[in-house]
Design an enzyme around this catalytic site. Structure first.
Site, PDB file in Angstrom:
ATOM      1  N   GLY A 214      11.359  -4.442   3.276  1.00 18.71           N
ATOM      2  CA  GLY A 214      12.800  -4.350   2.747  1.00 18.71           C
ATOM      3  C   GLY A 214      12.843  -5.465   1.797  1.00 18.71           C
TER       4      GLY A 214
ATOM      5  CB  THR B 192      10.790   0.704  -0.044  1.00 16.77           C
ATOM      6  OG1 THR B 192       9.929   1.141   1.057  1.00 16.77           O
ATOM      7  CG2 THR B 192      11.837   1.911  -0.444  1.00 16.77           C
TER       8      THR B 192
ATOM      9  CB  THR C  29       6.820   2.330   8.232  1.00 16.63           C
ATOM     10  OG1 THR C  29       5.755   2.931   8.679  1.00 16.63           O
ATOM     11  CG2 THR C  29       6.717   2.085   6.617  1.00 16.63           C
TER      12      THR C  29
ATOM     13  CG  ASN D 212       6.658   6.841   4.480  1.00 18.63           C
ATOM     14  OD1 ASN D 212       5.217   7.652   4.538  1.00 18.63           O
ATOM     15  ND2 ASN D 212       6.608   5.752   4.667  1.00 18.63           N
ATOM     16  CB  ALA D 213       6.128  11.683   7.751  1.00 22.92           C
ATOM     17  CB  ILE D 214       2.727  10.038   2.766  1.00 18.38           C
ATOM     18  CG1 ILE D 214       3.833   9.361   2.116  1.00 18.38           C
ATOM     19  CG2 ILE D 214       1.701  10.702   1.745  1.00 18.38           C
ATOM     20  CD1 ILE D 214       4.677  10.146   1.512  1.00 18.38           C
TER      21      ILE D 214
ATOM     22  CB  CYS E   2      -4.764   5.423  12.146  1.00 19.68           C
ATOM     23  SG  CYS E   2      -4.336   5.091  10.583  1.00 19.68           S
TER      24      CYS E   2
ATOM     25  CB  SER F 160      -0.835  -0.127   1.222  1.00 20.55           C
ATOM     26  OG  SER F 160      -1.556   1.358   1.393  1.00 20.55           O
TER      27      SER F 160
HETATM   28  C1  LIG Z   1       5.739   6.038   0.745  1.00 18.96           C
HETATM   29  C2  LIG Z   1       5.241   4.890   1.414  1.00 18.96           C
HETATM   30  C3  LIG Z   1       3.718   5.077   1.578  1.00 18.96           C
HETATM   31  C4  LIG Z   1       3.207   4.285   2.215  1.00 18.96           C
HETATM   32  N1  LIG Z   1       1.733   4.294   2.552  1.00 18.96           N
HETATM   33  C5  LIG Z   1       1.084   3.388   3.162  1.00 18.96           C
HETATM   34  C6  LIG Z   1      -0.309   3.498   3.368  1.00 18.96           C
HETATM   35  O1  LIG Z   1      -0.914   4.353   2.823  1.00 18.96           O
HETATM   36  N2  LIG Z   1      -0.862   2.391   3.958  1.00 18.96           N
HETATM   37  C7  LIG Z   1      -0.225   1.404   4.347  1.00 18.96           C
HETATM   38  O2  LIG Z   1      -0.906   0.588   4.966  1.00 18.96           O
HETATM   39  N3  LIG Z   1       1.141   1.309   4.286  1.00 18.96           N
HETATM   40  C8  LIG Z   1       1.824   2.285   3.932  1.00 18.96           C
HETATM   41  N4  LIG Z   1       3.102   2.171   3.489  1.00 18.96           N
HETATM   42  C9  LIG Z   1       3.941   1.078   3.861  1.00 18.96           C
HETATM   43  C10 LIG Z   1       4.127  -0.060   2.990  1.00 18.96           C
HETATM   44  O3  LIG Z   1       2.917  -0.546   2.324  1.00 18.96           O
HETATM   45  C11 LIG Z   1       4.819  -1.363   3.694  1.00 18.96           C
HETATM   46  O4  LIG Z   1       4.210  -1.884   4.477  1.00 18.96           O
HETATM   47  C12 LIG Z   1       6.277  -0.877   4.338  1.00 18.96           C
HETATM   48  O5  LIG Z   1       6.803   0.228   3.518  1.00 18.96           O
HETATM   49  C13 LIG Z   1       7.139  -1.996   4.430  1.00 18.96           C
HETATM   50  O6  LIG Z   1       7.767  -2.591   3.049  1.00 18.96           O
HETATM   51  P1  LIG Z   1       8.959  -2.159   2.121  1.00 18.96           P
HETATM   52  O7  LIG Z   1       9.890  -2.276   3.188  1.00 18.96           O
HETATM   53  O8  LIG Z   1       8.761  -3.296   1.037  1.00 18.96           O
HETATM   54  O9  LIG Z   1       8.239  -0.677   1.788  1.00 18.96           O
HETATM   55  C14 LIG Z   1       3.905   3.149   2.745  1.00 18.96           C
HETATM   56  C15 LIG Z   1       5.312   3.060   2.586  1.00 18.96           C
HETATM   57  C16 LIG Z   1       5.858   3.798   1.741  1.00 18.96           C
HETATM   58  C17 LIG Z   1       7.350   3.901   1.509  1.00 18.96           C
END
Ligand SMILES: Cc1cc2nc3c(=O)[nH]c(=O)nc-3n(C[C@H](O)[C@H](O)[C@H](O)COP(=O)(O)O)c2cc1C
Length: 320
Positions: free
Chosen positions: A248, A270, A197, A73-75, A134, A25
Protein backbone atom coordinates in the site's frame (compact mmCIF):
# COMPACT_ATOMS: atom_id res chain seq x y z
CA UNK A 1 29.14 25.77 0.49
CA UNK A 2 28.02 22.64 -1.35
CA UNK A 3 26.28 20.17 0.94
CA UNK A 4 26.02 16.56 -0.13
CA UNK A 5 22.55 15.16 -0.84
CA UNK A 6 21.43 12.63 1.78
CA UNK A 7 22.26 9.14 0.57
CA UNK A 8 19.45 6.77 -0.37
CA UNK A 9 21.83 3.89 -1.13
CA UNK A 10 21.04 0.55 0.47
CA UNK A 11 22.46 -2.93 0.40
CA UNK A 12 20.48 -6.18 0.27
CA UNK A 13 22.97 -9.00 0.73
CA UNK A 14 25.54 -8.37 -2.00
CA UNK A 15 23.19 -6.20 -4.01
CA UNK A 16 23.98 -2.50 -3.83
CA UNK A 17 21.09 -0.23 -4.84
CA UNK A 18 21.28 3.50 -5.58
CA UNK A 19 17.73 3.94 -4.26
CA UNK A 20 15.79 2.05 -1.57
CA UNK A 21 12.70 1.71 -3.80
CA UNK A 22 11.95 -1.58 -5.55
CA UNK A 23 9.04 -2.12 -7.93
CA UNK A 24 6.88 -5.02 -6.74
CA UNK A 25 6.69 -8.31 -8.61
CA UNK A 26 3.77 -8.45 -11.04
CA UNK A 27 3.27 -4.68 -10.90
CA UNK A 28 5.98 -3.26 -13.17
CA UNK A 29 6.54 -5.82 -15.92
CA UNK A 30 10.24 -5.80 -16.69
CA UNK A 31 10.37 -2.00 -16.66
CA UNK A 32 10.12 -1.29 -20.39
CA UNK A 33 6.33 -0.85 -20.27
CA UNK A 34 6.93 1.99 -17.81
CA UNK A 35 9.94 3.55 -19.55
CA UNK A 36 7.83 6.05 -21.60
CA UNK A 37 6.36 7.46 -18.37
CA UNK A 38 9.02 6.99 -15.70
CA UNK A 39 12.76 7.50 -15.29
CA UNK A 40 14.07 4.00 -14.61
CA UNK A 41 17.41 5.41 -13.49
CA UNK A 42 15.59 6.82 -10.44
CA UNK A 43 14.38 3.53 -9.03
CA UNK A 44 16.25 0.98 -6.95
CA UNK A 45 15.33 -2.19 -8.85
CA UNK A 46 12.48 -3.93 -10.63
CA UNK A 47 11.29 -7.25 -9.25
CA UNK A 48 10.12 -9.21 -12.29
CA UNK A 49 6.85 -11.16 -12.49
CA UNK A 50 7.12 -14.56 -10.81
CA UNK A 51 8.11 -17.40 -13.10
CA UNK A 52 7.40 -21.12 -12.63
CA UNK A 53 8.94 -24.31 -13.99
CA UNK A 54 6.13 -24.97 -16.47
CA UNK A 55 4.15 -22.43 -18.50
CA UNK A 56 0.92 -21.26 -16.84
CA UNK A 57 -2.14 -19.75 -18.49
CA UNK A 58 -3.24 -18.18 -15.22
CA UNK A 59 -6.70 -18.02 -13.67
CA UNK A 60 -10.06 -17.51 -15.35
CA UNK A 61 -11.15 -13.87 -15.69
CA UNK A 62 -12.02 -11.50 -14.07
CA UNK A 63 -8.62 -11.38 -12.41
CA UNK A 64 -8.76 -7.90 -10.90
CA UNK A 65 -11.44 -6.33 -8.71
CA UNK A 66 -11.37 -2.86 -7.13
CA UNK A 67 -12.29 -2.70 -3.46
CA UNK A 68 -12.29 0.31 -1.11
CA UNK A 69 -8.66 1.47 -0.90
CA UNK A 70 -7.50 -1.80 -2.40
CA UNK A 71 -7.15 -4.12 -5.35
CA UNK A 72 -8.00 -7.82 -5.29
CA UNK A 73 -6.04 -9.88 -7.78
CA UNK A 74 -6.00 -13.51 -8.78
CA UNK A 75 -3.73 -13.58 -11.82
CA UNK A 76 -2.70 -17.18 -11.20
CA UNK A 77 1.00 -16.76 -11.97
CA UNK A 78 0.54 -16.50 -15.73
CA UNK A 79 4.00 -16.92 -17.28
CA UNK A 80 5.72 -18.75 -20.15
CA UNK A 81 7.70 -21.18 -17.95
CA UNK A 82 11.36 -20.90 -17.03
CA UNK A 83 12.90 -22.43 -20.16
CA UNK A 84 11.17 -20.08 -22.61
CA UNK A 85 11.67 -17.20 -20.18
CA UNK A 86 15.43 -17.70 -19.94
CA UNK A 87 15.83 -18.26 -23.67
CA UNK A 88 13.46 -15.63 -25.10
CA UNK A 89 12.61 -13.07 -22.43
CA UNK A 90 15.61 -12.47 -20.20
CA UNK A 91 18.02 -11.62 -23.09
CA UNK A 92 15.77 -8.62 -23.87
CA UNK A 93 16.43 -7.26 -20.39
CA UNK A 94 20.17 -6.78 -20.85
CA UNK A 95 20.07 -3.00 -21.26
CA UNK A 96 17.71 -2.01 -18.42
CA UNK A 97 19.05 1.07 -16.60
CA UNK A 98 18.32 -0.36 -13.15
CA UNK A 99 18.95 -3.75 -11.53
CA UNK A 100 16.45 -6.54 -12.17
CA UNK A 101 15.47 -9.07 -9.54
CA UNK A 102 14.06 -12.37 -10.80
CA UNK A 103 11.06 -13.81 -8.95
CA UNK A 104 10.66 -17.55 -8.53
CA UNK A 105 7.43 -19.42 -7.74
CA UNK A 106 6.75 -23.15 -7.59
CA UNK A 107 4.64 -26.03 -6.37
CA UNK A 108 7.42 -28.27 -5.03
CA UNK A 109 10.85 -27.77 -3.52
CA UNK A 110 12.37 -29.20 -6.70
CA UNK A 111 10.50 -26.62 -8.78
CA UNK A 112 11.91 -23.77 -6.74
CA UNK A 113 15.45 -25.10 -6.88
CA UNK A 114 15.29 -25.69 -10.64
CA UNK A 115 13.82 -22.31 -11.53
CA UNK A 116 16.15 -20.53 -9.16
CA UNK A 117 19.20 -22.21 -10.65
CA UNK A 118 18.20 -21.38 -14.24
CA UNK A 119 17.36 -17.80 -13.41
CA UNK A 120 20.49 -17.19 -11.36
CA UNK A 121 22.64 -18.15 -14.36
CA UNK A 122 21.26 -15.20 -16.36
CA UNK A 123 23.55 -12.16 -16.41
CA UNK A 124 20.73 -9.53 -16.41
CA UNK A 125 19.32 -11.00 -13.19
CA UNK A 126 21.04 -9.25 -10.27
CA UNK A 127 19.26 -11.10 -7.47
CA UNK A 128 16.50 -13.61 -6.83
CA UNK A 129 13.27 -13.22 -4.91
CA UNK A 130 11.46 -16.36 -3.76
CA UNK A 131 7.69 -15.99 -3.85
CA UNK A 132 6.78 -18.73 -1.39
CA UNK A 133 3.05 -17.91 -1.25
CA UNK A 134 2.28 -21.01 -3.33
CA UNK A 135 0.75 -24.35 -2.33
CA UNK A 136 3.10 -27.32 -2.08
CA UNK A 137 1.43 -30.14 -4.00
CA UNK A 138 3.61 -32.63 -2.08
CA UNK A 139 2.02 -31.76 1.28
CA UNK A 140 -1.69 -31.57 0.52
CA UNK A 141 -1.48 -28.08 -0.86
CA UNK A 142 -0.13 -26.38 2.23
CA UNK A 143 1.33 -22.98 1.38
CA UNK A 144 5.15 -22.86 1.73
CA UNK A 145 5.04 -19.45 3.41
CA UNK A 146 2.53 -20.66 6.04
CA UNK A 147 4.70 -23.44 7.40
CA UNK A 148 8.05 -22.85 9.14
CA UNK A 149 9.46 -26.25 8.12
CA UNK A 150 8.43 -25.92 4.45
CA UNK A 151 9.83 -22.39 4.44
CA UNK A 152 13.16 -23.62 5.77
CA UNK A 153 13.35 -26.45 3.25
CA UNK A 154 12.49 -24.39 0.20
CA UNK A 155 14.88 -21.57 1.17
CA UNK A 156 17.71 -24.05 1.81
CA UNK A 157 17.13 -25.66 -1.61
CA UNK A 158 17.13 -22.31 -3.39
CA UNK A 159 20.15 -21.09 -1.44
CA UNK A 160 22.16 -24.09 -2.62
CA UNK A 161 21.70 -23.05 -6.25
CA UNK A 162 23.07 -19.51 -6.17
CA UNK A 163 25.40 -17.01 -4.54
CA UNK A 164 23.32 -14.11 -5.79
CA UNK A 165 21.32 -12.16 -3.23
CA UNK A 166 18.33 -14.25 -2.18
CA UNK A 167 15.26 -12.38 -0.97
CA UNK A 168 12.45 -14.45 0.55
CA UNK A 169 8.98 -12.95 0.24
CA UNK A 170 6.76 -13.68 3.21
CA UNK A 171 2.99 -14.00 3.33
CA UNK A 172 0.86 -12.09 5.85
CA UNK A 173 -1.64 -14.96 5.88
CA UNK A 174 -0.03 -16.61 8.91
CA UNK A 175 -0.45 -16.50 12.68
CA UNK A 176 3.16 -15.70 13.55
CA UNK A 177 5.15 -14.12 10.71
CA UNK A 178 8.21 -13.67 12.95
CA UNK A 179 8.69 -17.42 13.34
CA UNK A 180 8.58 -17.90 9.54
CA UNK A 181 11.04 -15.04 9.12
CA UNK A 182 13.49 -16.67 11.56
CA UNK A 183 13.36 -19.94 9.59
CA UNK A 184 14.01 -18.14 6.32
CA UNK A 185 16.99 -16.31 7.80
CA UNK A 186 18.45 -19.49 9.32
CA UNK A 187 18.06 -21.29 5.98
CA UNK A 188 20.18 -18.72 4.20
CA UNK A 189 17.99 -15.82 3.06
CA UNK A 190 19.94 -12.58 2.55
CA UNK A 191 16.84 -10.40 2.89
CA UNK A 192 13.08 -10.69 3.42
CA UNK A 193 10.27 -9.07 1.44
CA UNK A 194 7.37 -8.26 3.77
CA UNK A 195 4.51 -8.65 2.76
CA UNK A 196 2.81 -10.35 -0.15
CA UNK A 197 -0.95 -9.81 -0.62
CA UNK A 198 -3.59 -10.50 2.03
CA UNK A 199 -6.21 -13.15 1.14
CA UNK A 200 -9.59 -11.71 0.26
CA UNK A 201 -12.87 -12.14 -1.62
CA UNK A 202 -15.61 -9.93 -3.05
CA UNK A 203 -19.16 -10.91 -4.05
CA UNK A 204 -21.45 -9.34 -6.68
CA UNK A 205 -24.80 -8.93 -4.94
CA UNK A 206 -26.73 -8.74 -8.24
CA UNK A 207 -25.41 -11.98 -9.76
CA UNK A 208 -24.75 -13.69 -6.39
CA UNK A 209 -21.38 -14.74 -7.76
CA UNK A 210 -17.85 -14.10 -6.52
CA UNK A 211 -16.38 -11.18 -8.47
CA UNK A 212 -13.07 -12.95 -9.19
CA UNK A 213 -12.98 -15.83 -11.65
CA UNK A 214 -10.82 -17.66 -9.13
CA UNK A 215 -13.32 -16.87 -6.29
CA UNK A 216 -10.54 -15.76 -3.89
CA UNK A 217 -7.58 -13.49 -4.44
CA UNK A 218 -4.89 -11.34 -2.85
CA UNK A 219 -5.63 -7.84 -1.57
CA UNK A 220 -3.06 -5.09 -2.15
CA UNK A 221 -2.98 -1.29 -1.97
CA UNK A 222 -3.51 1.16 0.94
CA UNK A 223 -6.09 -1.12 2.57
CA UNK A 224 -3.29 -3.47 3.69
CA UNK A 225 -0.71 -0.86 4.73
CA UNK A 226 -1.20 -1.06 8.52
CA UNK A 227 -1.05 -4.87 8.29
CA UNK A 228 2.20 -4.60 6.35
CA UNK A 229 3.76 -2.03 8.70
CA UNK A 230 3.02 -4.28 11.68
CA UNK A 231 4.48 -7.29 9.86
CA UNK A 232 7.70 -5.36 9.13
CA UNK A 233 7.86 -4.25 12.76
CA UNK A 234 7.48 -7.81 14.04
CA UNK A 235 9.90 -9.30 11.52
CA UNK A 236 12.50 -6.60 12.23
CA UNK A 237 12.49 -7.62 15.88
CA UNK A 238 13.01 -11.27 14.95
CA UNK A 239 15.84 -11.18 12.37
CA UNK A 240 18.98 -9.25 11.57
CA UNK A 241 18.86 -9.41 7.76
CA UNK A 242 17.42 -6.47 5.76
CA UNK A 243 13.69 -6.21 5.09
CA UNK A 244 12.01 -4.88 1.95
CA UNK A 245 8.74 -3.44 3.26
CA UNK A 246 5.69 -3.35 1.03
CA UNK A 247 1.94 -3.08 1.04
CA UNK A 248 0.00 0.00 0.00
CA UNK A 249 2.86 2.47 -0.41
CA UNK A 250 1.72 5.50 -2.44
CA UNK A 251 3.69 8.40 -0.94
CA UNK A 252 7.02 9.12 0.76
CA UNK A 253 5.14 9.37 4.05
CA UNK A 254 3.83 5.83 3.54
CA UNK A 255 7.35 4.63 2.74
CA UNK A 256 8.75 6.37 5.83
CA UNK A 257 6.38 4.37 8.05
CA UNK A 258 8.04 1.21 6.74
CA UNK A 259 11.60 2.47 7.22
CA UNK A 260 10.80 3.57 10.76
CA UNK A 261 9.18 0.19 11.49
CA UNK A 262 12.41 -1.55 10.44
CA UNK A 263 12.57 -1.84 6.63
CA UNK A 264 15.89 -1.20 4.88
CA UNK A 265 14.15 -0.75 1.53
CA UNK A 266 10.57 -0.56 0.29
CA UNK A 267 8.67 -1.90 -2.68
CA UNK A 268 5.93 -0.16 -4.64
CA UNK A 269 3.35 -2.33 -6.39
CA UNK A 270 -0.28 -1.40 -6.95
CA UNK A 271 0.40 2.36 -6.89
CA UNK A 272 2.23 2.06 -10.22
CA UNK A 273 -1.07 1.18 -11.93
CA UNK A 274 -2.55 4.58 -11.12
CA UNK A 275 0.56 6.76 -11.46
CA UNK A 276 3.88 5.45 -12.84
CA UNK A 277 5.66 8.57 -11.56
CA UNK A 278 4.97 7.73 -7.90
CA UNK A 279 8.34 5.94 -7.34
CA UNK A 280 10.31 8.93 -8.67
CA UNK A 281 8.31 11.31 -6.49
CA UNK A 282 8.89 9.12 -3.44
CA UNK A 283 12.67 9.18 -4.01
CA UNK A 284 12.72 13.01 -4.30
CA UNK A 285 10.54 13.40 -1.20
CA UNK A 286 12.61 10.95 0.87
CA UNK A 287 15.71 12.94 0.01
CA UNK A 288 13.97 16.19 0.99
CA UNK A 289 12.76 14.66 4.27
CA UNK A 290 16.26 13.51 5.24
CA UNK A 291 17.70 16.89 4.20
CA UNK A 292 15.14 18.81 6.32
CA UNK A 293 16.13 16.76 9.35
CA UNK A 294 19.85 17.02 8.73
CA UNK A 295 20.22 13.26 8.25
CA UNK A 296 22.98 11.87 6.06
CA UNK A 297 21.42 8.60 4.93
CA UNK A 298 18.16 6.67 4.79
CA UNK A 299 19.76 4.06 7.03
CA UNK A 300 19.69 6.61 9.87
CA UNK A 301 15.93 6.15 10.34
CA UNK A 302 15.61 2.39 9.89
CA UNK A 303 13.82 0.82 12.87
CA UNK A 304 13.52 4.07 14.85
CA UNK A 305 9.85 3.33 15.66
CA UNK A 306 10.88 0.17 17.45
CA UNK A 307 9.48 0.95 20.89
CA UNK A 308 8.94 -2.64 22.00
CA UNK A 309 5.87 -4.62 21.11
CA UNK A 310 5.42 -6.00 24.62
CA UNK A 311 4.72 -2.50 25.91
CA UNK A 312 2.13 -1.99 23.18
CA UNK A 313 0.31 -5.16 24.18
CA UNK A 314 0.44 -4.27 27.88
CA UNK A 315 -1.47 -1.09 27.14
CA UNK A 316 -4.08 -3.01 25.19
CA UNK A 317 -3.24 -0.92 22.15
CA UNK A 318 -4.11 -3.52 19.57
CA UNK A 319 -7.49 -4.63 20.86
CA UNK A 320 -10.55 -3.86 18.77
C1 LIG B 1 -1.68 -7.59 -10.20
C2 LIG B 1 -0.68 -8.06 -9.21
C3 LIG B 1 0.18 -9.11 -9.53
C4 LIG B 1 1.12 -9.58 -8.61
N1 LIG B 1 1.96 -10.59 -8.97
C5 LIG B 1 2.89 -11.03 -8.09
C6 LIG B 1 3.79 -12.06 -8.45
O1 LIG B 1 3.78 -12.59 -9.57
N2 LIG B 1 4.70 -12.47 -7.53
C7 LIG B 1 4.78 -11.91 -6.28
O2 LIG B 1 5.64 -12.30 -5.49
N3 LIG B 1 3.94 -10.90 -5.93
C8 LIG B 1 3.01 -10.46 -6.79
N4 LIG B 1 2.16 -9.44 -6.42
C9 LIG B 1 2.28 -8.83 -5.08
C10 LIG B 1 3.06 -7.52 -5.11
O3 LIG B 1 4.37 -7.70 -5.60
C11 LIG B 1 3.12 -6.85 -3.72
O4 LIG B 1 3.90 -7.66 -2.84
C12 LIG B 1 1.76 -6.66 -3.08
O5 LIG B 1 0.81 -6.26 -4.05
C13 LIG B 1 1.76 -5.62 -1.94
O6 LIG B 1 2.26 -4.38 -2.36
P1 LIG B 1 1.34 -3.18 -2.98
O7 LIG B 1 0.20 -2.96 -2.03
O8 LIG B 1 2.27 -2.01 -3.11
O9 LIG B 1 0.85 -3.66 -4.31
C14 LIG B 1 1.20 -8.98 -7.33
C15 LIG B 1 0.34 -7.92 -7.00
C16 LIG B 1 -0.59 -7.45 -7.92
C17 LIG B 1 -1.49 -6.31 -7.53
Amino acid sequence: MITAQPSLEVKLGKLQLAYPTLMGSGCYGSGDEFAPFADLTKIGAVVLKSVTRRPRLGNPTPRLVHTPAGLLNAIGLQNPGIDWYVEREVPKYADRPCPLIGSVAGFSIDDYAYVCEQLAKCAPIAAIELNISCPNVGSEGETFACDPDLTARVVRAARATTDKTLIVKLSPNVTDIASIAREAEAAGADALAVINTVRGMSVDVETWRPRLGNVTGGLSGPAIRPIAVLAVYEVARAVSIPIVGQGGIETATDALEFFLAGATAVSIGTANFTDPRIPERIVAELQAYLGRRGLAAIGDIVGKANVGIVGAYQHGGDEG
